[in-house]
Design a protein around this motif. Structure first.
Motif, short mmCIF file in Angstrom:
data_model
loop_
_atom_site.label_atom_id
_atom_site.label_comp_id
_atom_site.label_asym_id
_atom_site.label_seq_id
_atom_site.Cartn_x
_atom_site.Cartn_y
_atom_site.Cartn_z
N ASP A 20 42.34 49.48 45.55
CA ASP A 20 42.23 48.40 44.58
C ASP A 20 43.02 47.16 44.99
O ASP A 20 42.68 46.05 44.62
CB ASP A 20 42.79 48.87 43.23
N ASP A 21 44.12 47.37 45.73
CA ASP A 21 44.99 46.24 46.04
C ASP A 21 44.71 45.64 47.42
O ASP A 21 45.46 44.80 47.90
CB ASP A 21 46.47 46.63 45.90
N GLU A 22 43.61 46.05 48.03
CA GLU A 22 43.23 45.44 49.32
C GLU A 22 42.72 44.02 49.06
O GLU A 22 41.95 43.77 48.12
CB GLU A 22 42.09 46.27 49.93
N LEU A 23 43.16 43.05 49.87
CA LEU A 23 42.70 41.67 49.68
C LEU A 23 41.31 41.49 50.28
O LEU A 23 41.05 41.92 51.41
CB LEU A 23 43.67 40.69 50.36
N VAL B 90 41.46 37.65 46.88
CA VAL B 90 41.98 38.35 45.70
C VAL B 90 41.91 39.85 46.00
O VAL B 90 41.20 40.26 46.93
CB VAL B 90 41.16 38.05 44.41
N VAL B 91 42.58 40.66 45.20
CA VAL B 91 42.49 42.11 45.42
C VAL B 91 41.08 42.58 45.05
O VAL B 91 40.39 41.97 44.22
CB VAL B 91 43.55 42.90 44.62
N LEU B 92 40.67 43.67 45.68
CA LEU B 92 39.31 44.20 45.50
C LEU B 92 38.99 44.45 44.03
O LEU B 92 37.89 44.15 43.56
CB LEU B 92 39.17 45.50 46.31
N LYS B 93 39.96 44.99 43.29
CA LYS B 93 39.72 45.30 41.88
C LYS B 93 39.37 44.03 41.10
O LYS B 93 38.51 44.03 40.22
CB LYS B 93 40.97 45.97 41.28
N LEU B 94 40.03 42.94 41.44
CA LEU B 94 39.76 41.66 40.77
C LEU B 94 38.40 41.10 41.21
O LEU B 94 37.64 40.59 40.38
CB LEU B 94 40.90 40.68 41.06
N GLY C 293 47.93 38.86 44.72
CA GLY C 293 46.46 38.81 44.81
C GLY C 293 45.77 39.27 43.54
O GLY C 293 44.56 39.45 43.53
N GLY C 294 46.55 39.43 42.46
CA GLY C 294 45.98 40.00 41.24
C GLY C 294 45.67 38.98 40.15
O GLY C 294 45.28 39.37 39.05
N ALA C 295 45.84 37.69 40.46
CA ALA C 295 45.54 36.65 39.47
C ALA C 295 44.61 35.62 40.09
O ALA C 295 44.60 35.43 41.31
CB ALA C 295 46.82 35.97 39.00
N VAL C 296 43.87 34.96 39.22
CA VAL C 296 42.91 33.98 39.70
C VAL C 296 42.88 32.81 38.72
O VAL C 296 43.08 32.99 37.52
CB VAL C 296 41.52 34.66 39.84
N ASP C 297 42.71 31.60 39.25
CA ASP C 297 42.53 30.41 38.42
C ASP C 297 41.10 29.96 38.61
O ASP C 297 40.65 29.80 39.76
CB ASP C 297 43.49 29.29 38.86
N SER D 160 50.78 43.92 38.48
CA SER D 160 52.22 43.79 38.72
C SER D 160 52.74 44.90 39.64
O SER D 160 53.87 44.82 40.14
CB SER D 160 53.00 43.79 37.40
N THR D 161 51.93 45.92 39.87
CA THR D 161 52.38 47.00 40.78
C THR D 161 51.94 46.75 42.22
O THR D 161 52.34 47.48 43.12
CB THR D 161 51.78 48.36 40.34
N TYR D 162 51.10 45.73 42.45
CA TYR D 162 50.64 45.44 43.81
C TYR D 162 51.74 44.73 44.59
O TYR D 162 52.57 44.03 44.01
CB TYR D 162 49.37 44.58 43.79
N PRO D 163 51.73 44.88 45.92
CA PRO D 163 52.82 44.30 46.70
C PRO D 163 52.81 42.76 46.72
O PRO D 163 51.74 42.15 46.70
CB PRO D 163 52.58 44.85 48.12
#
Ligand code: ZN
Length: 220
Positions: free
Chosen positions: A20-23, A68-72, A137-141, A210-213
């Protein structure tokens, strides 16, 4: 014995490749999403902060490449798949549907330090010592566009306008602007499952980010 070990390890190896946290670049997942990384240009609102005055600002990003992270990215795909089917909204027709334009995603932590140095206001800039969800990588504008013309829908403010008018609760606005902001919010929350940020109508984050690096490299 070897086979048993592989059987146990395989899911771990696969998960490691598609975590999930892969960019990822959202364009690789959403074919018609528009990327306009404003911090790779001089076109952003840091320049409008009165304290900055005539200060010469650097170009914060080296490339117009968003990650962004894959989950996003997967969440944004759900949103875009839904928006693309809208043909009429707010008295306007959208022959090709509505789409997403991304202004910012992953942001190097060094840039976060720079932002904080320029404008240490924790309502609008996350303190770099703990880091921003953008640094993970977990937020987007983002904003909404007419997919036929590429034109942005009318929203309460420009991107990164650090003013009370940027808040979700701000209501001294024309009704069509409120409706556009609410459309964005309802798709991002109810379809994509993202979290809002009450002070910025354009900012959304993925649960668990918030748990992603924290990361610190420039896009190429
Ligand atoms: Zn943001």
């Amino acid at each position: 014995m070897k086979k048993v070990l592989l059987f146990i390890l395989l899911p771990v190896l696969i998960y490691g490749q598609v975590g999930d946290d892969e960019l990822v670049n959202p364009k690789d997942i959403i074919y018609d999403i528009v990327m306009d990384l404003r911090y790779s240009t001089p076109d952003h609102s840091f320049l409008n902060i009165p304290q900055i005055g005539e200060m010469e600002l650097p170009k914060f990003y080296t490339a117009n490449e968003g990650l962004v992270v894959l989950k996003l990215a997967n969440a944004l795909k759900l949103a875009q798949d839904s928006l693309r089917n809208i043909r009429n909204f707010n008295g306007n027709s959208y022959p090709a549907g509505i789409g997403i334009k991304i202004w910012d995603g992953y942001r190097p932590r060094a840039v976060q330090y720079l932002f904080w140095e320029i404008f240490p206001n924790s309502t609008y800039i996350a303190n770099p010592s703990s880091g921003s969800l953008h640094n993970r990588g977990g937020a987007v504008d983002l904003t909404l566009i007419d997919l036929a013309t590429g034109e942005e829908l009318d929203m309460p403010t420009a991107f990164d306008d650090f003013s009370p008018q940027a808040a979700h609760g701000y209501s001294s606005l024309p009704q069509n602007v409120i409706n556009n902001r609410e459309l964005l919010r309802s798709i991002m929350v109810n379809v994509a499952g993202l979290n809002i940020y009450s002070s910025e109508w354009w900012h959304y984050s993925v649960p668990g980010a918030s748990t992603y690096p924290l990361m610190d490299f420039q896009m190429k």
